[in-house]
Design a protein around this motif. Sequence first.
Motif, PDB file in Angstrom:
ATOM      1  N   ASP A 124       0.843  -1.197   0.000  1.00  0.00           N
ATOM      2  CA  ASP A 124       0.000   0.000   0.000  1.00  0.00           C
ATOM      3  C   ASP A 124       0.879   1.249   0.000  1.00  0.00           C
ATOM      4  O   ASP A 124       0.617   2.212  -0.729  1.00  0.00           O
ATOM      5  N   LEU A 176       2.396   1.937  -3.304  1.00  0.00           N
ATOM      6  CA  LEU A 176       1.429   2.460  -4.272  1.00  0.00           C
ATOM      7  C   LEU A 176       0.902   3.847  -3.879  1.00  0.00           C
ATOM      8  O   LEU A 176       0.004   4.374  -4.512  1.00  0.00           O
ATOM      9  N   GLY A 178      -0.558   4.671  -0.924  1.00  0.00           N
ATOM     10  CA  GLY A 178      -1.740   4.635  -0.051  1.00  0.00           C
ATOM     11  C   GLY A 178      -1.427   5.103   1.362  1.00  0.00           C
ATOM     12  O   GLY A 178      -0.277   5.449   1.690  1.00  0.00           O
ATOM     13  N   GLN A 215       3.718  -0.875  -9.094  1.00  0.00           N
ATOM     14  CA  GLN A 215       2.690  -0.284  -9.977  1.00  0.00           C
ATOM     15  C   GLN A 215       2.451  -1.143 -11.216  1.00  0.00           C
ATOM     16  O   GLN A 215       1.317  -1.312 -11.657  1.00  0.00           O
ATOM     17  N   ARG A 244       0.157  -3.886 -10.293  1.00  0.00           N
ATOM     18  CA  ARG A 244      -1.229  -3.427 -10.126  1.00  0.00           C
ATOM     19  C   ARG A 244      -1.903  -3.196 -11.496  1.00  0.00           C
ATOM     20  O   ARG A 244      -3.067  -3.519 -11.690  1.00  0.00           O
ATOM     21  N   THR A 301      -6.946   0.046  -3.569  1.00  0.00           N
ATOM     22  CA  THR A 301      -6.262   1.244  -4.053  1.00  0.00           C
ATOM     23  C   THR A 301      -6.906   1.580  -5.394  1.00  0.00           C
ATOM     24  O   THR A 301      -8.043   1.207  -5.636  1.00  0.00           O
ATOM     25  N   ASN A 350      -9.487  -1.315  -8.276  1.00  0.00           N
ATOM     26  CA  ASN A 350      -9.776  -2.581  -7.605  1.00  0.00           C
ATOM     27  C   ASN A 350     -10.587  -3.474  -8.536  1.00  0.00           C
ATOM     28  O   ASN A 350     -11.247  -2.993  -9.454  1.00  0.00           O
TER      29      ASN A 350
END
Length: 285
Positions: free
Chosen positions: A28, A31, A33, A59, A62, A89, A92
């Motif tokens: 998190d 990224l 968060g 990244q 993701r 994040t 999703n």
Amino acid sequence: MTQVPDPADPQAPEGVDLERPNAARIYDWFLGGTANWAIDREFGERAVKTFPTIKSIAQLGRQFLGRGVEYMARQGIDQFLDLGSGVPTVGNVHEIAVSVNPDARCVYVDNEPVAVAHSQILLEREGVADRHAVIHGDLRQPGEIWPRALDTGVLDPKRPIGLIMCGVLYFVGPDEDALGIVRKYLSLVPSGSYFFASHLTLDGVKSPDEDSREAIREQYKQSSTPFHHRTREEFTEFFDGLELVKPGVTWVPEWHPDEAASRLINRIAEDPSFSGGLGAMGRKP
Ligand SMILES: C[S@@+](CC[C@H](N)C(=O)[O-])C[C@H]1O[C@@H](n2cnc3c(N)ncnc32)[C@H](O)[C@@H]1O
């Protein structure tokens, strides 16, 4: 109403291990968060020093997840079981799936309470109870996770499911029969289902910083979530008996790259003026 675990609160929320950094919260932080604690950030900062591209690699992972969900949704998959779903994040699974099919359904599973609580809150805010659910559980227990996933009432086990294990199988140790776990889930989902996964490897990595990748692995041994590399062959074995979607087992950024984004990046590399944007910064003397 679920309470958001607050990193500013010195009191550790129930079940959250703040003695050791944790992969969900470190990821998190990578990224950008906010569901992470000082112990996770300090760990993340050390990881970035060891391996400066680690945030970009997170990244890429993701983005890969997003492209895969979109692909499955476009093939008509409208229900997903996301194992090791992480702290919600940008992009999703349920959000991407719904952007293709407004009726799409998703069950999230994670063993980190912070990830589960944040998912719960997101789903309470924007989810529809009969189409989205989150489970706090360990994916290494398919015999327990599968009935719990069905108990949510979100998934129809008679229709194809998008089974997702992105960025998580490397937390299953070499002595823990990751292959058996994957096969168990694959034996439970019906024909027509998809299995979508990614895994860290050192096999075939040409970059000379291989040593720092190994150093990161060493560093993660101090967290509650050590990870393990697997070879390309070991990763490919997870897909035994499945029809591999083209281009097969490939490097994450090469799997169905976002053509429009890649074209733009290439165009800008050739001609930065194409961006049409000027930028600057000044410091007062
Ligand atoms: C690197 S994150 C990946 C998140 C997401 N799948 C993605 O690709 O963006 C890995 C997640 O897997 C979770 N995880 C690790 N081991 C797990 C296990 N045995 N059961 C359930 N979740 C697990 C971690 O808590 C973390 O949230």
